[in-house]
Design a protein around this motif. Structure first.
Motif, short mmCIF file in Angstrom:
data_model
loop_
_atom_site.label_atom_id
_atom_site.label_comp_id
_atom_site.label_asym_id
_atom_site.label_seq_id
_atom_site.Cartn_x
_atom_site.Cartn_y
_atom_site.Cartn_z
N PHE A 158 0.82 -1.42 0.03
CA PHE A 158 0.03 0.03 0.05
C PHE A 158 0.93 1.39 -0.02
N ASP A 159 0.72 2.22 -0.89
CA ASP A 159 1.26 3.54 -0.89
C ASP A 159 0.74 4.43 0.28
N TRP A 160 1.58 4.74 1.03
CA TRP A 160 1.36 5.41 2.33
C TRP A 160 1.07 6.93 2.20
N HIS A 161 1.34 7.39 0.83
CA HIS A 161 1.17 8.70 0.25
C HIS A 161 -0.36 8.98 0.29
N ASN A 162 -0.92 7.81 -0.03
CA ASN A 162 -2.66 7.95 -0.35
C ASN A 162 -3.66 8.33 0.99
N LEU A 163 -2.90 8.06 2.29
CA LEU A 163 -3.68 8.23 3.35
C LEU A 163 -3.80 9.92 3.57
N PRO A 164 -5.26 9.96 3.92
CA PRO A 164 -5.59 11.47 3.82
C PRO A 164 -5.13 12.24 5.01
N ASP A 165 -4.39 11.47 6.09
CA ASP A 165 -4.25 12.27 7.32
C ASP A 165 -2.76 12.31 7.38
N GLY A 166 -2.03 13.65 7.43
CA GLY A 166 -0.89 13.79 7.11
C GLY A 166 0.10 13.25 8.60
N GLU A 167 -0.53 13.37 9.77
CA GLU A 167 0.25 12.79 10.70
C GLU A 167 0.23 11.29 10.74
N ILE A 168 -0.81 10.63 10.40
CA ILE A 168 -0.76 9.21 10.16
C ILE A 168 0.26 8.74 9.13
N GLN A 169 0.17 9.68 7.90
CA GLN A 169 1.28 9.26 6.99
C GLN A 169 2.57 9.16 7.43
N ASP A 170 3.00 10.35 8.30
CA ASP A 170 4.38 10.32 8.99
C ASP A 170 4.67 9.19 9.58
N LYS A 171 3.71 8.56 10.58
CA LYS A 171 3.87 7.34 11.30
C LYS A 171 4.02 6.00 10.68
N VAL A 172 3.06 5.76 9.53
CA VAL A 172 3.33 4.68 8.78
C VAL A 172 4.57 4.76 7.92
N LYS A 220 -4.14 -1.81 7.15
CA LYS A 220 -5.48 -2.35 7.48
C LYS A 220 -6.26 -1.92 8.47
N HIS A 221 -5.71 -1.66 9.78
CA HIS A 221 -6.51 -1.22 10.87
C HIS A 221 -6.91 0.03 10.51
N TYR A 222 -6.14 1.12 9.87
CA TYR A 222 -6.35 2.39 9.78
C TYR A 222 -7.52 2.51 8.70
N ILE A 223 -7.23 1.87 7.54
CA ILE A 223 -8.34 2.02 6.54
C ILE A 223 -9.34 1.22 6.45
N TYR A 224 -9.45 0.03 7.38
CA TYR A 224 -10.77 -0.84 7.28
C TYR A 224 -11.27 -1.17 8.78
N PHE A 225 -10.46 -1.62 9.62
CA PHE A 225 -11.06 -2.26 10.82
C PHE A 225 -11.34 -0.94 11.56
#
Length: 386
Positions: A158-172, A220-225
């Motif tokens: 999964f491309d972490w750049h696609n996550l909408p939250d900048g803080e979560i992007q940095d963590k993953v 998977k946790h962040y985008i689904y569960f």
């Protein structure tokens, strides 16, 4: 309470297309002879659709007759295609249940929206569009869609750049690029509790070789569960229309292009093949001038294909048909190009109901045709100009 026919949920062969499945669904569930009037305002399409759903006479299995406020056109297909295209855009951008950019959208975590059953409504609206000839939603992230359909996607690529939250992007991102034991120790120290709260307690005993797997589990946790309740409500909304989500899930591969952006843009040859050219009698002066215009038209299509034009095939398709892509069932007829004498009318125009593009005869230069079409497209009512 609305009682509607329900899809029998029989098994479907593996080699069928989305069009085959939708046609079967229509045949077994819809009554296209009965119509339900939907009054719509172009600037408030989502509000118009939600209002229609609340009326006592609404029924998803009846054919919607779209009536745009202030417009006199009868709905012979064009207004419906236009309505569902605009509705899918507003469901993505204005309903508060999705976040991210088109093609990589995820469910927003919003408990108030759950209480208001907005996810349910979003699912119902998408199902309504799909079963009545809409082009699909085409907005969800493909990894999310596969997980929603019960597919065992590891999410490790999964491309972490696609996550909408900048803080979560940095963590993953830190987890993604973790390669050494020193990196692991640093992540356990700074992000260990957060990763464990994502359902991955193994982070405390992880080695570098485990980090890519842990990355996939966090994704998977962040985008689904994390949004499981929202997703379940969305599925219930789609299933309220003849168990449509069950059908999508069972045939996820053929529905993937209708829910995600995993579909190629319309190409020149595909776009060109859509149209029948309605010529005047061969050898006539009118035919000669029509050939001048079509020569410029063909040059314009080449320019669009090579991205040398400000016009796109998608914009042209919307202008002519009201749809932004070829619907799964195709168009109910053959789009056409017809001609008119420019002295009577300057700009090209279109009939979305008849799917006809009217071009002026006698255009001598590609640039002239491009300028005329650009002006026509900018003034098109379907782009919210009223």
């Amino acid at each position: 309470m609305l009682t509607s026919p329900v899809y029998s949920n029989n098994e479907i062969d593996d080699d069928v297309t989305a069009a085959d499945i939708i046609r079967t669904f229509q045949r077994e569930n819809l009554n296209l002879e009965e119509r339900v009037i939907v009054v719509a305002r172009r600037r408030k399409i989502l509000h118009s659709a939600c209002t229609a759903l609340k009326t006592s006479y609404f029924a998803w299995h009846k054919s919607p007759q779209i009536e745009f406020v202030g417009e006199s056109a009868d709905d012979y297909g064009g207004p419906s295609r236009e309505f569902f295209r605009l509705l899918m855009q507003e469901v993505q951008s204005s309903f508060g249940v999705f976040e991210g950019k088109t093609g990589q959208m995820f469910f927003n975590y919003d408990q108030v929206a759950v209480e208001m059953k907005r996810y349910y409504t979003a699912g119902k609206l998408i199902a309504w569009s799909l079963m009545h000839g809409g082009s699909g939603f085409k907005a969800l992230d493909s990894t999310l869609f596969k997980l929603m359909c019960g597919q065992a996607d590891s999410a490790e690529e999964f491309d972490w750049h696609n996550l909408p939250d900048g803080e979560i992007q940095d963590k993953v991102r830190q987890v993604f690029f973790c390669q050494t034991q020193e990196d692991v120790d640093g992540i356990v120290s700074s992000l260990g509790d957060w990763i464990a709260d994502c359902g991955v307690p193994g982070i405390y005993n992880a080695a570098p070789k485990d980090m890519r797997r842990i990355y996939g589990q966090v994704i998977k946790h962040y985008i689904y569960f994390r949004t499981a309740d929202m997703i379940a409500q969305f599925k219930d909304g789609m299933n309220s229309c003849g168990n449509l989500w069950q059908i999508v899930e069972r045939n996820w591969k053929v529905f993937l292009p209708l829910f995600t952006n995993e579909q190629k843009e319309l190409a020149r040859d595909e776009f060109r093949a859509l149209f029948k050219i309605c010529w005047s009698e061969e050898g006539s002066n009118l035919r000669e001038r029509e050939e001048d215009t079509i020569f410029c038209w063909e040059l314009l299509l080449n320019s669009i294909q090579e991205k040398q034009s400000t016009i796109t095939f998608k914009e042209m398709l919307v202008f002519i048909t009201g749809a932004d892509s070829i619907p799964p069932l195709g168009f109910p007829g053959e789009p056409r190009i017809e001609f008119y004498t420019q002295e009577n009318r300057r700009l090209p125009f279109a009939s979305t109901c008849g799917m006809v593009l009217f071009l002026p005869r006698g255009i001598q230069e590609e640039e002239e045709l491009t300028d005329l079409l650009n002006t026509a497209l900018k003034g098109y009512l379907g782009f919210g100009k009223i």
